[in-house]
Write an enzyme that holds these catalytic residues in place. Structure first.
Site, PDB file in Angstrom:
ATOM      1  N   ASP A 658     -25.690 -22.052  -7.849  1.00 17.38           N
ATOM      2  CA  ASP A 658     -25.550 -22.191  -9.288  1.00 17.38           C
ATOM      3  C   ASP A 658     -26.696 -23.031  -9.868  1.00 17.38           C
ATOM      4  OD1 ASP A 658     -23.839 -22.104 -11.801  1.00 17.38           O
ATOM      5  OD2 ASP A 658     -24.005 -24.277 -11.492  1.00 17.38           O
ATOM      6  N   ALA A 660     -29.899 -22.812 -10.214  1.00 17.61           N
ATOM      7  CA  ALA A 660     -30.930 -23.061  -9.206  1.00 17.61           C
ATOM      8  C   ALA A 660     -32.221 -23.603  -9.799  1.00 17.61           C
ATOM      9  CB  ALA A 660     -31.221 -21.772  -8.430  1.00 17.61           C
ATOM     10  N   ARG A 661     -32.377 -23.554 -11.128  1.00 14.51           N
ATOM     11  CA  ARG A 661     -33.562 -24.130 -11.768  1.00 14.51           C
ATOM     12  C   ARG A 661     -33.499 -25.651 -11.806  1.00 14.51           C
ATOM     13  NH1 ARG A 661     -32.672 -22.297 -17.261  1.00 14.51           N
ATOM     14  NH2 ARG A 661     -34.307 -23.816 -17.735  1.00 14.51           N
ATOM     15  N   GLU A 683     -29.214 -18.411  -9.005  1.00 16.57           N
ATOM     16  CA  GLU A 683     -29.177 -18.173 -10.447  1.00 16.57           C
ATOM     17  C   GLU A 683     -30.379 -18.865 -11.097  1.00 16.57           C
ATOM     18  OE1 GLU A 683     -26.199 -19.019 -14.251  1.00 16.57           O
ATOM     19  OE2 GLU A 683     -26.516 -20.538 -12.702  1.00 16.57           O
ATOM     20  N   ASP A 765     -20.771 -16.162 -17.367  1.00 19.63           N
ATOM     21  CA  ASP A 765     -21.504 -16.849 -18.441  1.00 19.63           C
ATOM     22  C   ASP A 765     -21.942 -15.886 -19.538  1.00 19.63           C
ATOM     23  OD1 ASP A 765     -21.448 -19.496 -17.440  1.00 19.63           O
ATOM     24  OD2 ASP A 765     -23.070 -19.038 -16.055  1.00 19.63           O
TER      25      ASP A 765
END
Length: 878
Positions: A658, A660-661, A683, A765
């Site tokens: 989740d 991942a940035r 993600e 989302d």
């Protein structure tokens, strides 16, 4: 007489204990198999590759045999080698036992296994030589000592496999390494106290009458191998094994991962096989040692073929349909088949003992065992190639039965030329005519024969061995890469929840849907975050190790995972490790301490830019909550421990990362490498490129950012293809020209790196009740017709599949079925034929053709048949 009797007793003690220890090697090897599959997460072919590669030291037995025949230590040339080999085994297994407690690599483990088998090879060469030498004493009955050591080895195998299964289940696989290391150390100490002179072995004399140097023994061995009755018998024995591509690694995976057999059952199964070996030794010694070895060996080969066919029926489910439980079959049949391949060794060893001249016992028996060992290695390598050819993977064993059919045919082939095995009941002249007709001149003089296989010397043998191993290794490495990619690419994912699921006793709800999820063709189901969370949706985790969440209890979760495993649907855990909500206030008055939780971190676990005392974030901030500082070693260690727990204990097989940035992809790489999920996806969601008039046509920079993230994970993770989603939901609104980029390829990540692109329409989302970026509701089936027929790894959203009516459900199932039947996968080729406002058409994998839009269009050519169609889409197949 008394002296000889004392020597016989000492020989029986030395060999009995030695062969018992060698038979007991099944104890640590059973542990090694489970350690490789459960801890290091190797796939079936890699397991079989490691098993066979570890046996490479066995191939060099002729060298050990020549050395032991020629080189003496303190007047001894058998006992010192037994002691040395036992010490090597002790050191190797004890080292593995202690290394296994840390993060041992596959390479390190392989090296120690090689060293262990080197020691075992040296011990076996010396033991076999003593058996051959003692067998020439007039007081020794023909075949009696080989039968005795065979039974000692079988007894060791019985206890080893019986106790191995119990030890693994009760303690751990590492415990088997420690116990056997100590046993080998005991063998070393016992052997040191035995003097070779007390064994009363006959004095060795070189057949050539020369000296006892290595060069002389190499010459002697070469001369012995020129005897056709020896060389052709060895050739048959080796070929009868090497020609058979065994699927032992695949069967182990099928039994443990598909049928869910535990270690104790497999251990007992191996015990049954060892008991069969013991009974075979008793039967041979009492009733069969005067029977022709050729007849016995041929009968055993035929029996092996019958058992392999039985395995085929077992995998097909025939016995299951007849009411025979899988566990019963594995217990009594599988164990016997595994040992049947070794049944031939007893009569063949007796034959070689009778034919071997004095002075070459060690060299010749070592050569024989080396030929057999090499044959088993080649057989195992061919099995790996066969497994990849029939496309057996970790989660797809559909081709296994076909592989077993090929194996059965290959077992039968050597029966055609059993005349190569020397038969003492035939006159030597008559046997030569039968065996060598068309190959060499028929003559009673051995020296006049033109040898073929017989002329292979030790040096030539070594050269052939190394060349063959090099070629096989290169071939297998290529096939393994192809097979692993195929396993990775044929996934169809299902997101098994939405934003409101926590309100509906979700684990119990999903449990009832697992049969339909499996039947519909999904290979993996993405579940909501499993840990206790401040927010019921699960995305504000607190206590990572607590599995009691708003979705259900830990008990219900594990029950769900067990049912998914039963129906062969992999469970994907949603890994939320970018942020974590504290339990108590700390630095700055924020909740950045985790006192009283299972991972009691302090403020140093939180990034400085979100209120903690850690380092700055390595990614984007998730505002309003403490972000985890992944640069801290203790944090990464704890996360790895938790991920391994989810993977190995709880039962999740795949991971979804989740947000991942929020942290560097290098940490994702580390986590995947340590926890070894079967599949991972991240993600990486940021905004597509827009201008004042809407979405830009060129989204190359957007998809490049996602690809950069995949690269930074060491290519270990896939990523959700947000680029394709953004473009596709604009295209279905009458802008299908967007679905072809400037190079004529698909415009998202799918067009550049399809094998790492997870395509989707909506998730919890973008859709559901949050609806941050929803796909146009009236065009859902156009979207699924696109992603389910194209390269990439498609993911279907729960709401669309279950909440939007049975028609949508059935249409999606039909598209998944067409994808599977036409073998469309993440790397399938694509030719885009049309891309304009009201029409998109493409051919995928040269097997499937599809079109979107309201324009009238169909593929040219009579080979195309309509497979399925719906509102504004149609799919054809050949």
């Amino acid at each position: 007489m008394s002296s000889d009797g004392g020597g016989s007793r000492r020989i029986r003690w030395l060999l009995g204990f030695g062969f018992f220890v060698q038979g007991f090697r099944g104890f640590p090897w059973l542990g090694a198999n489970f350690f490789l599959t459960d801890e290091l997460r190797v796939n079936p072919s890699v397991l079989q590759l490691l098993q066979n590669s570890a046996n490479l030291p066995m191939v060099a037995k002729p060298i050990y045999g020549v050395v032991s025949d020629a080189v003496y230590f303190f007047g001894q040339h058998r006992v010192p080698y037994i002691a040395f080999g036992a010490l090597l085994q002790a050191v190797s297994w004890l080292a593995i036992a202690f290394l296994a407690r840390s993060n041992v690599s596959i390479l390190a483990l392989s090296l120690y296994l090689l060293l262990s088998n080197l020691g075992a090879s040296v011990v076996e060469v010396a033991n076999d030589a003593i058996v051959a030498e003692a067998g020439k004493r007039k007081s020794a009955s023909s075949g009696e000592l080989p039968s005795f050591v065979w039974m000692a080895s079988s007894l060791g195998g019985i206890l080893g496999n019986l106790l191995g299964g119990i030890a693994i289940k009760t303690f751990s696989s590492q415990s088997t390494f420690l116990v056997f290391g100590l046993l080998a150390l005991l063998q070393f100490l016992v052997t040191l106290n035995i003097r070779e002179k007390s064994l009363n072995l006959p004095e060795n004399h070189s057949p050539s009458g020369g000296g006892g140097g290595i060069k002389s023994h190499v010459s002697d061995l070469s001369r012995v191998l020129r005897k056709p009755e020896i060389s052709y018998s060895i050739a048959w024995m080796a070929l009868s094994t090497a020609l058979v591509p065994v699927l032992t690694g695949t069967m182990f995976f099928y039994q443990t991962k598909i049928l869910n057999m535990d270690a104790s059952l497999l251990g007992i199964s191996k015990v049954v096989g060892q008991v069969a070996m013991l009974l075979w030794g008793v039967a041979y010694n009492r009733w069969l040692k005067t029977t022709s070895p050729r007849k016995l060996i041929a009968a055993i080969q035929g029996t092996i073929a019958v058992f392999v066919v039985s395995d085929l029926l077992f995998v097909r489910g025939v016995y299951r349909d007849l009411g025979v439980a899988d566990s019963v079959y594995v217990l009594f049949v599988s164990g016997i088949l595994e040992t049947l391949f070794y049944f031939k060794n007893l009569p063949f060893t007796v034959l070689m003992t009778r034919l071997c001249p004095r002075g070459c016992e060690g060299s010749l028996m070592a050569f024989v065992m080396s030929a057999i060992a090499l044959a088993f290695i080649v057989s195992g390598y061919l099995g790996i190639v066969l497994a990849s050819f029939v496309e057996v993977t970790v989660d797809d064993h559909s081709g296994f039965a076909g592989g077993l059919a090929v194996e059965a045919v290959c077992v039968v082939v050597p029966l055609v030329f059993t005349s190569w095995i020397y038969d003492e009941e035939e006159k030597i002249h008559k046997w030569r005519i039968v065996c060598f007709k068309g190959l060499c001149r028929s003559t009673s003089s051995q020296e006049d024969l033109k040898p073929s296989v017989a002329s292979i010397t030790v040096s030539t043998w070594a050269t052939i061995t190394m060349s063959l191993m090099d070629a096989m290794t290169k071939l297998i490495s290529v096939r393994l890469c192809v097979m692993e990619e195929k396993s990775f690419s044929r996934k169809t994912l299902f997101q098994a929840y939405n934003w409101e699921s926590h309100k509906h006793n979700w684990y119990k709800n999903l449990d009832a849907k697992v049969p339909d999820i499996s039947k519909s063709g999904f290979t993996s189901a993405w579940l909501p975050p499993p840990s206790q969370s401040l927010a019921p949706e699960g995305y504000l985790p607190q206590d990572l190790y607590s599995l009691n969440s708003a979705y259900g209890s830990e008990h219900l979760l594990k029950s769900l995972l067990g049912k998914m495993k039963q129906y062969k649907v992999r469970a994907m855990a949603d890994i939320v490790i970018n942020h974590r909500i504290g339990t108590t206030r700390g630095h700055g008055g924020t909740y950045n301490r985790y006192d009283g939780s299972s991972l009691p971190w302090d403020e140093h676990a939180v990034t400085s830019c979100t209120g903690g005392k850690g380092n700055r974030s390595t990614g984007d901030n998730f505002n309003g909550v403490p972000n985890v500082d992944h640069t801290q070693h203790f944090v990464r260690k704890d996360i790895i421990g938790w991920l391994r727990w989810l993977r190995n204990t709880v039962g999740f097989q795949d991971f979804r990362f989740d947000f991942a940035r929020g942290y560097s992809a290098q940490y994702v790489k580390e986590y995947i490498g340590a926890a070894k999920p079967l599949f991972s996806v991240g993600e990486c969601w940021d905004s597509c490129n827009y201008n004042g008039h809407g979405l830009d046509y060129n989204q190359d920079s957007h998809r490049q950012r996602i690809i950069n993230w995949i690269d930074a994970t060491g290519q270990r993770s896939a990523a959700f293809d947000f680029t394709t989603k953004g473009i596709l939901q604009e295209a279905v609104m009458g802008q299908y020209w967007r679905l072809r980029d400037a190079q004529g390829k698909p415009p998202g990540v799918m067009g550049w790196w399809p094998s790492r692109s997870v395509t989707f329409l909506d998730n919890h989302d973008t859709g559901s009740t949050q609806a941050h970026w929803p796909f146009p509701s009236h065009h859902i089936m156009e979207g699924y017709a696109y992603i389910l027929t194209h390269p990439g790894i498609p993911c279907v959203f729960y709401d669309h599949f279950y909440d939007w009516g049975s028609s949508i459900h059935d249409q999606i199932v039909k598209l998944i079925d067409v994808r599977r039947r036409q073998d469309i996968h993440s790397r399938s080729t694509i030719r885009i034929l049309e891309a304009k406002s009201n029409l998109y058409a493409a051919i995928v994998g040269e097997k499937l053709c599809m079109k979107l839009g309201d324009a009238s269009w169909c593929p040219s050519g009579r080979e195309w048949t309509l497979a399925t169609s719906g509102h504004r889409y149609a799919v054809w197949h050949k």
